[in-house]
Design an enzyme around this catalytic site. Structure first.
Site, PDB file in Angstrom:
ATOM      1  N   HIS A   1      57.667  57.473 -82.352  1.00  0.00           N
ATOM      2  CA  HIS A   1      58.592  56.712 -81.511  1.00  0.00           C
ATOM      3  C   HIS A   1      57.712  55.726 -80.750  1.00  0.00           C
ATOM      4  O   HIS A   1      56.808  56.152 -80.029  1.00  0.00           O
ATOM      5  CB  HIS A   1      59.270  57.607 -80.475  1.00  0.00           C
ATOM      6  CG  HIS A   1      60.422  58.397 -80.988  1.00  0.00           C
ATOM      7  ND1 HIS A   1      60.290  59.431 -81.866  1.00  0.00           N
ATOM      8  CD2 HIS A   1      61.756  58.293 -80.724  1.00  0.00           C
ATOM      9  CE1 HIS A   1      61.487  59.946 -82.119  1.00  0.00           C
ATOM     10  NE2 HIS A   1      62.393  59.280 -81.437  1.00  0.00           N
TER      11      HIS A   1
ATOM     12  N   GLU B   1      60.004  51.971 -77.043  1.00  0.00           N
ATOM     13  CA  GLU B   1      61.455  51.987 -76.823  1.00  0.00           C
ATOM     14  C   GLU B   1      61.727  51.496 -75.402  1.00  0.00           C
ATOM     15  O   GLU B   1      62.121  52.244 -74.513  1.00  0.00           O
ATOM     16  CB  GLU B   1      62.003  53.411 -77.044  1.00  0.00           C
ATOM     17  CG  GLU B   1      63.523  53.461 -77.134  1.00  0.00           C
ATOM     18  CD  GLU B   1      64.048  54.851 -77.448  1.00  0.00           C
ATOM     19  OE1 GLU B   1      63.241  55.775 -77.680  1.00  0.00           O
ATOM     20  OE2 GLU B   1      65.286  55.009 -77.459  1.00  0.00           O
TER      21      GLU B   1
ATOM     22  N   ASP C   1      69.595  58.225 -85.121  1.00  0.00           N
ATOM     23  CA  ASP C   1      69.008  58.632 -83.844  1.00  0.00           C
ATOM     24  C   ASP C   1      69.887  59.711 -83.197  1.00  0.00           C
ATOM     25  O   ASP C   1      70.314  60.639 -83.864  1.00  0.00           O
ATOM     26  CB  ASP C   1      68.784  57.427 -82.928  1.00  0.00           C
ATOM     27  CG  ASP C   1      67.554  57.596 -82.023  1.00  0.00           C
ATOM     28  OD1 ASP C   1      66.823  58.581 -82.201  1.00  0.00           O
ATOM     29  OD2 ASP C   1      67.326  56.746 -81.139  1.00  0.00           O
TER      30      ASP C   1
HETATM   31 ZN    ZN Z   1      64.516  59.054 -81.761  1.00  0.00          ZN
END
Ligand code: ZN
Length: 433
Positions: free
Chosen positions: A226, A229, A327
């Site tokens: 990840h 974000e 997600d």
């Molecule tokens: Zn995620």
């Protein structure tokens, strides 16, 4: 409509060029061609362009309905899924999501709680036509000792219906405890999982990434990050991951999710990052629904001004593998969702402009994530391949993407499956207290 015998011929199916690699025919401007599909013994025995096959009189006439291979969802969080009723996000922000989920995990994530919510999610995914799912598993101590055995049991339970993969999930600062991280990497390897972390711009990021790559190489693991974000232009961990991969000579598959901040950076910075991502052969997955929900949410009195997604078009133009995925579902990171990859593709088309032309974007929910997940033969329709496909009502992109297609037919190994979605009330007793 689909004979229970599992042996039949479908005439006039509308197939897409990007997902039928073996079919040499002329396609229209939208990438479609009409074809006849023969199914027997759980497999597709042949696909022939319309007019070039001898469809028997009793062939089922699909009258130009779209047929797509079953979906592959390469980035989910089914360990978090469906906790919303007992732990909502108080303000819809990323920090609100992180704090609420952490508190719920500490207080409530027993093996039974995780297992029941995971199973619920998988039943939804299966009913919607998905055949493979990668989930991240929160692996902050002591959760890794609870969730990884649950995952292994769930993978067995679902074998033959959904190929389930898992990647561990922890903030990169967790890697500083080298002995613990080595134990985690061993545990992940024992479960045939994928090594995953969340990268932030911590001062020792490069050193920590070297640790991550070192463990992955030692244990023969693929990687799943990840990254970035956030709307913070200073977040450049995608570039750092690409550099670390090149520096370490990593040969496994790497999937990087989110990369939101890239869309906020100046062009020169973007070009430099994309060069490195392409060179390091990273694959990128965008999570458009979750990004739209969390990014650019400042408070309840402002309107969001950007879409939150990364630069998927620019990546694809450079030959970088790109996917879109679900997600979160009904948890503090995203209040909605049901692991329906048609919804993801519909939303991605609108948010990311995957249209006019559609080109090979359909690969982003099928063939490309299948490659990244090493699922040979999934995500495409080919003669000799598994008869795992979805028959829609829509006959064009605009028909397909304008309705929920709740009446789609999902065929697995040649037979139409029961498409009953689980009832939310099943989870009620997990939501009290
Ligand atoms: Zn995620």
């Amino acid at each position: 409509m689909i004979p229970a015998s599992g042996s039949y011929q479908l005439a006039n199916a509308r197939l897409h060029r990007s997902l039928t690699p073996g079919l040499a025919t002329s396609y229209d401007a939208d990438g479609f061609a009409l074809a006849d599909i023969s199914v027997a013994g759980g497999k597709i025995s042949s696909i022939a362009a319309r007019g070039k096959s001898n469809a028997p009189a009793d062939a089922i006439d699909l009258a130009g309905r779209i047929v797509l291979p079953c979906f592959v969802d390469c980035h989910t969080h089914i360990d978090k899924g469906h906790i919303w009723p007992r732990k909502p996000n108080p303000d819809g922000t990323f920090m609100g999501a992180l704090n609420a989920t952490g508190a719920d995990r500490t207080a409530r994530w027993s093996a039974e709680d995780v297992a029941r919510r995971m199973d619920f999610s998988l039943r939804s995914a299966y009913a919607h036509g998905t055949k493979a799912v990668r989930t991240h598993l929160d692996s902050v101590p002591p959760q890794e000792e609870i969730s990884w055995p649950v995952f292994e049991a769930m993978r067995e339970k679902w074998r033959g219906r959904i190929d389930l993969q898992a990647a561990c999930l922890l903030g990169i600062e967790g890697v500083r405890d080298k002995a613990w991280f080595e134990r985690l990497a061993k545990r992940v390897a024992a479960a045939k999982g994928v090594l995953g972390v969340v990268t932030y711009m911590v001062p020792d990021l490069e050193e920590l990434l070297d640790q991550v790559f070192g463990r992955a190489i030692k244990h023969g693991l693929d990687l799943d990050f990840h990254a970035d974000e956030t709307d913070d232009v200073a977040a450049i961990s995608l570039k750092k991951i690409a550099e670390a991969s090149l520096w370490n000579g990593f040969e496994g598959n790497i999937l990087v999710g989110h990369c939101c901040s890239l869309a906020r950076q100046p062009d020169l910075e973007v070009l430099d990052t994309l060069d490195k991502v392409a060179k390091a052969r990273l694959a990128v997955v965008s999570l458009p629904m979750c990004n739209l929900y969390l990014q650019d949410r400042r408070n309840n009195h402002t309107t969001p001004r950007w879409r939150g997604v990364t630069l998927l078009h620019e990546m694809r133009a450079r030959g970088i593998k790109v996917a879109v995925a679900s997600d979160n579902t009904r948890d503090p990171f995203y209040a909605y969702g049901d692991l329906d990859m048609l919804e993801v593709y519909r939303m991605a088309t609108r948010i990311l402009h995957l249209d006019h032309p559609v080109g090979d974007w359909p690969k982003a929910v099928a063939a490309t994530p299948a490659e990244v997940m090493r699922l040979d033969g999934d995500g495409v329709l080919t003669a000799g391949g598994s008869a795992d496909f979805i028959v829609f009502k829509g006959r064009s992109w605009t028909e397909l993407l304008s309705r929920p297609e709740s009446d789609r037919i999902v065929v697995r190994e040649g037979r139409a499956i029961e498409r009953q979605l689980p009832d939310y009330a099943e989870l009620d007793e997990l939501m009290v207290g």
